[in-house]
Scaffold this motif. Structure first.
Motif, PDB file in Angstrom:
ATOM      1  N   ILE A 116      17.209   2.742   9.606  1.00 44.56           N
ATOM      2  CA  ILE A 116      16.129   2.083  10.338  1.00 44.56           C
ATOM      3  C   ILE A 116      14.915   2.996  10.503  1.00 44.56           C
ATOM      4  CG2 ILE A 116      15.472   1.099  12.581  1.00 44.56           C
ATOM      5  CD1 ILE A 116      18.249  -0.154  12.727  1.00 44.56           C
ATOM      6  N   PRO A 117      15.082   4.268  10.910  1.00 43.02           N
ATOM      7  CA  PRO A 117      13.897   5.139  10.966  1.00 43.02           C
ATOM      8  C   PRO A 117      13.212   5.310   9.611  1.00 43.02           C
ATOM      9  CG  PRO A 117      15.712   6.115  12.191  1.00 43.02           C
ATOM     10  CD  PRO A 117      16.276   4.936  11.453  1.00 43.02           C
ATOM     11  N   VAL A 118      13.991   5.431   8.545  1.00 42.67           N
ATOM     12  CA  VAL A 118      13.405   5.588   7.209  1.00 42.67           C
ATOM     13  C   VAL A 118      12.643   4.326   6.814  1.00 42.67           C
ATOM     14  CG1 VAL A 118      13.932   5.842   4.749  1.00 42.67           C
ATOM     15  CG2 VAL A 118      15.088   7.285   6.431  1.00 42.67           C
ATOM     16  N   ALA A 119      13.263   3.155   7.044  1.00 42.63           N
ATOM     17  CA  ALA A 119      12.598   1.890   6.712  1.00 42.63           C
ATOM     18  C   ALA A 119      11.331   1.711   7.546  1.00 42.63           C
ATOM     19  CB  ALA A 119      13.557   0.719   6.948  1.00 42.63           C
ATOM     20  N   PHE A 120      11.407   2.097   8.816  1.00 39.90           N
ATOM     21  CA  PHE A 120      10.236   2.000   9.698  1.00 39.90           C
ATOM     22  C   PHE A 120       9.069   2.819   9.145  1.00 39.90           C
ATOM     23  CE2 PHE A 120       7.836   4.230  13.028  1.00 39.90           C
ATOM     24  CZ  PHE A 120       7.235   3.153  13.678  1.00 39.90           C
ATOM     25  N   ILE A 121       9.353   4.048   8.738  1.00 38.33           N
ATOM     26  CA  ILE A 121       8.304   4.926   8.210  1.00 38.33           C
ATOM     27  C   ILE A 121       7.729   4.364   6.908  1.00 38.33           C
ATOM     28  CG2 ILE A 121       7.873   7.207   7.203  1.00 38.33           C
ATOM     29  CD1 ILE A 121       9.950   8.291   9.244  1.00 38.33           C
ATOM     30  N   MET A 122       8.600   3.834   6.053  1.00 37.63           N
ATOM     31  CA  MET A 122       8.137   3.302   4.771  1.00 37.63           C
ATOM     32  C   MET A 122       7.254   2.071   4.967  1.00 37.63           C
ATOM     33  SD  MET A 122      11.569   3.780   2.410  1.00 37.63           S
ATOM     34  CE  MET A 122      10.766   3.322   0.877  1.00 37.63           C
ATOM     35  N   VAL A 123       7.662   1.180   5.872  1.00 38.66           N
ATOM     36  CA  VAL A 123       6.854  -0.021   6.133  1.00 38.66           C
ATOM     37  C   VAL A 123       5.527   0.371   6.766  1.00 38.66           C
ATOM     38  CG1 VAL A 123       6.708  -2.177   7.426  1.00 38.66           C
ATOM     39  CG2 VAL A 123       8.861  -1.537   6.328  1.00 38.66           C
ATOM     40  N   LEU A 124       5.568   1.297   7.729  1.00 41.07           N
ATOM     41  CA  LEU A 124       4.335   1.735   8.387  1.00 41.07           C
ATOM     42  C   LEU A 124       3.387   2.380   7.377  1.00 41.07           C
ATOM     43  CD1 LEU A 124       2.796   1.994  11.056  1.00 41.07           C
ATOM     44  CD2 LEU A 124       3.925   4.209  11.406  1.00 41.07           C
ATOM     45  N   ALA A 125       3.938   3.182   6.474  1.00 43.85           N
ATOM     46  CA  ALA A 125       3.108   3.803   5.436  1.00 43.85           C
ATOM     47  C   ALA A 125       2.455   2.744   4.557  1.00 43.85           C
ATOM     48  CB  ALA A 125       3.957   4.744   4.573  1.00 43.85           C
ATOM     49  N   SER A 126       3.195   1.664   4.261  1.00 47.56           N
ATOM     50  CA  SER A 126       2.623   0.596   3.422  1.00 47.56           C
ATOM     51  C   SER A 126       1.485  -0.122   4.144  1.00 47.56           C
ATOM     52  CB  SER A 126       3.714  -0.403   3.019  1.00 47.56           C
ATOM     53  OG  SER A 126       4.098  -1.235   4.101  1.00 47.56           O
ATOM     54  N   ILE A 127       1.571  -0.218   5.475  1.00 43.58           N
ATOM     55  CA  ILE A 127       0.493  -0.840   6.252  1.00 43.58           C
ATOM     56  C   ILE A 127      -0.770   0.013   6.170  1.00 43.58           C
ATOM     57  CG2 ILE A 127      -0.261  -1.440   8.589  1.00 43.58           C
ATOM     58  CD1 ILE A 127       2.614  -2.310   9.173  1.00 43.58           C
ATOM     59  N   PHE A 128      -0.611   1.344   6.270  1.00 41.18           N
ATOM     60  CA  PHE A 128      -1.767   2.232   6.143  1.00 41.18           C
ATOM     61  C   PHE A 128      -2.347   2.190   4.729  1.00 41.18           C
ATOM     62  CE2 PHE A 128      -0.133   4.155  10.064  1.00 41.18           C
ATOM     63  CZ  PHE A 128      -1.327   4.335  10.766  1.00 41.18           C
ATOM     64  N   ILE A 129      -1.481   2.102   3.724  1.00 39.11           N
ATOM     65  CA  ILE A 129      -1.966   1.990   2.345  1.00 39.11           C
ATOM     66  C   ILE A 129      -2.738   0.684   2.163  1.00 39.11           C
ATOM     67  CG2 ILE A 129      -1.250   1.711  -0.067  1.00 39.11           C
ATOM     68  CD1 ILE A 129       1.116   3.582   0.594  1.00 39.11           C
ATOM     69  N   PHE A 130      -2.216  -0.389   2.748  1.00 44.17           N
ATOM     70  CA  PHE A 130      -2.893  -1.679   2.662  1.00 44.17           C
ATOM     71  C   PHE A 130      -4.261  -1.633   3.339  1.00 44.17           C
ATOM     72  CE2 PHE A 130      -3.660  -6.009   4.368  1.00 44.17           C
ATOM     73  CZ  PHE A 130      -3.795  -6.673   3.162  1.00 44.17           C
ATOM     74  N   ARG A 131      -4.325  -0.969   4.503  1.00 40.95           N
ATOM     75  CA  ARG A 131      -5.619  -0.839   5.168  1.00 40.95           C
ATOM     76  C   ARG A 131      -6.585  -0.007   4.312  1.00 40.95           C
ATOM     77  NH1 ARG A 131      -8.185  -2.300   9.892  1.00 40.95           N
ATOM     78  NH2 ARG A 131      -6.731  -4.033   9.553  1.00 40.95           N
ATOM     79  N   GLY A 132      -6.058   1.010   3.639  1.00 37.94           N
ATOM     80  CA  GLY A 132      -6.885   1.787   2.721  1.00 37.94           C
ATOM     81  C   GLY A 132      -7.427   0.921   1.595  1.00 37.94           C
ATOM     82  N   TRP A 133      -6.590   0.026   1.077  1.00 39.65           N
ATOM     83  CA  TRP A 133      -7.038  -0.909   0.047  1.00 39.65           C
ATOM     84  C   TRP A 133      -8.159  -1.802   0.580  1.00 39.65           C
ATOM     85  CZ3 TRP A 133      -7.350  -2.775  -4.726  1.00 39.65           C
ATOM     86  CH2 TRP A 133      -7.633  -4.134  -4.904  1.00 39.65           C
ATOM     87  N   GLN A 134      -8.004  -2.305   1.799  1.00 40.23           N
ATOM     88  CA  GLN A 134      -9.035  -3.159   2.391  1.00 40.23           C
ATOM     89  C   GLN A 134     -10.358  -2.399   2.544  1.00 40.23           C
ATOM     90  OE1 GLN A 134      -6.744  -4.418   5.924  1.00 40.23           O
ATOM     91  NE2 GLN A 134      -6.985  -6.513   5.202  1.00 40.23           N
ATOM     92  N   LEU A 135     -10.267  -1.155   2.978  1.00 41.95           N
ATOM     93  CA  LEU A 135     -11.475  -0.337   3.141  1.00 41.95           C
ATOM     94  C   LEU A 135     -12.163  -0.094   1.798  1.00 41.95           C
ATOM     95  CD1 LEU A 135     -10.123   2.236   5.753  1.00 41.95           C
ATOM     96  CD2 LEU A 135     -11.918   0.536   6.153  1.00 41.95           C
ATOM     97  N   PHE A 136     -11.359   0.175   0.775  1.00 43.61           N
ATOM     98  CA  PHE A 136     -11.904   0.382  -0.567  1.00 43.61           C
ATOM     99  C   PHE A 136     -12.603  -0.882  -1.060  1.00 43.61           C
ATOM    100  CE2 PHE A 136     -11.318  -0.260  -5.139  1.00 43.61           C
ATOM    101  CZ  PHE A 136     -11.990   0.847  -5.647  1.00 43.61           C
ATOM    102  N   MET A 137     -11.948  -2.029  -0.900  1.00 39.67           N
ATOM    103  CA  MET A 137     -12.546  -3.299  -1.322  1.00 39.67           C
ATOM    104  C   MET A 137     -13.851  -3.556  -0.591  1.00 39.67           C
ATOM    105  SD  MET A 137     -10.833  -5.116  -3.648  1.00 39.67           S
ATOM    106  CE  MET A 137     -11.189  -6.836  -3.274  1.00 39.67           C
ATOM    107  N   ASP A 138     -13.847  -3.287   0.725  1.00 37.72           N
ATOM    108  CA  ASP A 138     -15.035  -3.539   1.535  1.00 37.72           C
ATOM    109  C   ASP A 138     -16.192  -2.634   1.116  1.00 37.72           C
ATOM    110  OD1 ASP A 138     -16.202  -4.816   4.100  1.00 37.72           O
ATOM    111  OD2 ASP A 138     -16.488  -2.668   4.436  1.00 37.72           O
ATOM    112  N   ALA A 139     -15.877  -1.394   0.772  1.00 37.48           N
ATOM    113  CA  ALA A 139     -16.917  -0.421   0.451  1.00 37.48           C
ATOM    114  C   ALA A 139     -17.500  -0.619  -0.946  1.00 37.48           C
ATOM    115  CB  ALA A 139     -16.361   0.991   0.585  1.00 37.48           C
ATOM    116  N   PHE A 140     -16.664  -1.018  -1.907  1.00 41.28           N
ATOM    117  CA  PHE A 140     -17.112  -0.996  -3.301  1.00 41.28           C
ATOM    118  C   PHE A 140     -17.127  -2.349  -4.013  1.00 41.28           C
ATOM    119  CE2 PHE A 140     -15.316   3.242  -2.459  1.00 41.28           C
ATOM    120  CZ  PHE A 140     -16.427   4.024  -2.746  1.00 41.28           C
ATOM    121  N   ILE A 141     -16.455  -3.369  -3.464  1.00 47.65           N
ATOM    122  CA  ILE A 141     -16.341  -4.619  -4.212  1.00 47.65           C
ATOM    123  C   ILE A 141     -16.895  -5.814  -3.436  1.00 47.65           C
ATOM    124  CG2 ILE A 141     -14.738  -6.209  -5.371  1.00 47.65           C
ATOM    125  CD1 ILE A 141     -12.949  -3.775  -5.928  1.00 47.65           C
ATOM    126  N   THR A 142     -16.334  -6.103  -2.280  1.00 49.89           N
ATOM    127  CA  THR A 142     -16.776  -7.275  -1.528  1.00 49.89           C
ATOM    128  C   THR A 142     -16.521  -7.084  -0.045  1.00 49.89           C
ATOM    129  OG1 THR A 142     -16.557  -9.686  -1.311  1.00 49.89           O
ATOM    130  CG2 THR A 142     -14.555  -8.459  -1.779  1.00 49.89           C
TER     131      THR A 142
END
Length: 208
Positions: A116-142
Motif C-alpha cells: 500500500i505505501p509503494v502503490a500510494f507513492i506510485m499513484v501520487l507520482a503519476s498525479i505530479f507527472i500528469f500535472r507536469g503534462w498539463q503545465l507543459f500543454m498550457d505553456a507550449f500548445i494550448t
C-alpha cells in the motif's frame, strides 16, 4: 493473434466504460469520477494479464483505451485539445503505474504490508507527472484552465487521499490476480468481440 484480440477487447471495453459512465458522471456533476472509473480500468487491465499471462498487457490495454480517446482530435466540430489529451494521458499513466506495481508485486509475499505505501507513492507520482503534462500543454500548445486554479492545502490533500484510495485498489487488484484463478475461458468471446467493441468504443467516445 489471440493475445492481440484480448488486448483490443479489454482496451475497447475500458473505452466504452469511460465514455458511458464518464458521460453520466459529468452529467450529474459528480466530482469523484476518477475513483469511480479507476476500478473498471483496473479490471480491464488485470483481466488481460490473466488471459495472456503477460504483465506488458497492462500497458497495451491502457494504450488501446488512450488511443480511442485520441480519435476525438480528428473529429469535427473540434473540441479543446486538453479535453482529449488529458484523459488519454491520464489513462496511459494509470497503465504505467499498474504495470510497474505488478512487476514490483510479482515476487513479494507480504503484499499488503508494504504494497500500500509503494502503490500510494506510485499513484501520487503519476498525479505530479500528469500535472507536469498539463503545465507543459498550457505553456507550449494550448490553454488549459485546470492549471490556473489556485494551489492550496486542499488540493494537495485531495491528491493525497485520492492516491491512498487508488493505491489500496491497486494492491487489491494485484492480490486478486495472484490468488484468484481464472475459472472461465474468455478467449472465444474476446476474440469474437474485439473488433465490434473497438468500433462501439470509438463511436461512443465521439458521440459522448
Amino acid at each position: 493473434m489471440n493475445n492481440l484480440k484480448t488486448i483490443i477487447f479489454w482496451g475497447a471495453l475500458w473505452g466504452i466504460l469511460e465514455a458511458t459512465l464518464g458521460w453520466l458522471l459529468h452529467l450529474v456533476h459528480f466530482k469523484g469520477e476518477v475513483l469511480v472509473l479507476y476500478p473498471f480500468g483496473l479490471m480491464c487491465m488485470m483481466m488481460a494479464v490473466k488471459q495472456t499471462g503477460q504483465m506488458s498487457s497492462v500497458v497495451k490495454v491502457a494504450g488501446v483505451a488512450a488511443m480511442v480517446k485520441l480519435v476525438n482530435l480528428f473529429m469535427m466540430p473540434a473540441v479543446p485539445v486538453y479535453h482529449v489529451t488529458n484523459p488519454a494521458v491520464a489513462i496511459f499513466l494509470e497503465g504505467l503505474v499498474t504495470w510497474g506495481f505488478c512487476i514490483y508485486a510479482k515476487k513479494r509475499e507480504a503484499l499488503w504490508k508494504i504494497g500500500i505505501p509503494v502503490a500510494f507513492i506510485m499513484v501520487l507520482a503519476s498525479i505530479f507527472i500528469f500535472r507536469g503534462w498539463q503545465l507543459f500543454m498550457d505553456a507550449f500548445i494550448t490553454y488549459n484552465p485546470s492549471v490556473h486554479k489556485p494551489y492550496d492545502a486542499g488540493l494537495f490533500f485531495q491528491w493525497g487521499w485520492r492516491s491512498l484510495i487508488q493505491g489500496i485498489m491497486l494492491v487489491g487488484a494485484a492480490y486478486l490476480v495472484r490468488c484468484v484463478p481464472l475459472s472461465f475461458d474468455y478467449t472465444k468471446w474476446t476474440g469474437r468481440l474485439a473488433i465490434p467493441f473497438l468500433f462501439v468504443s470509438i463511436v461512443l467516445n465521439v458521440l459522448l
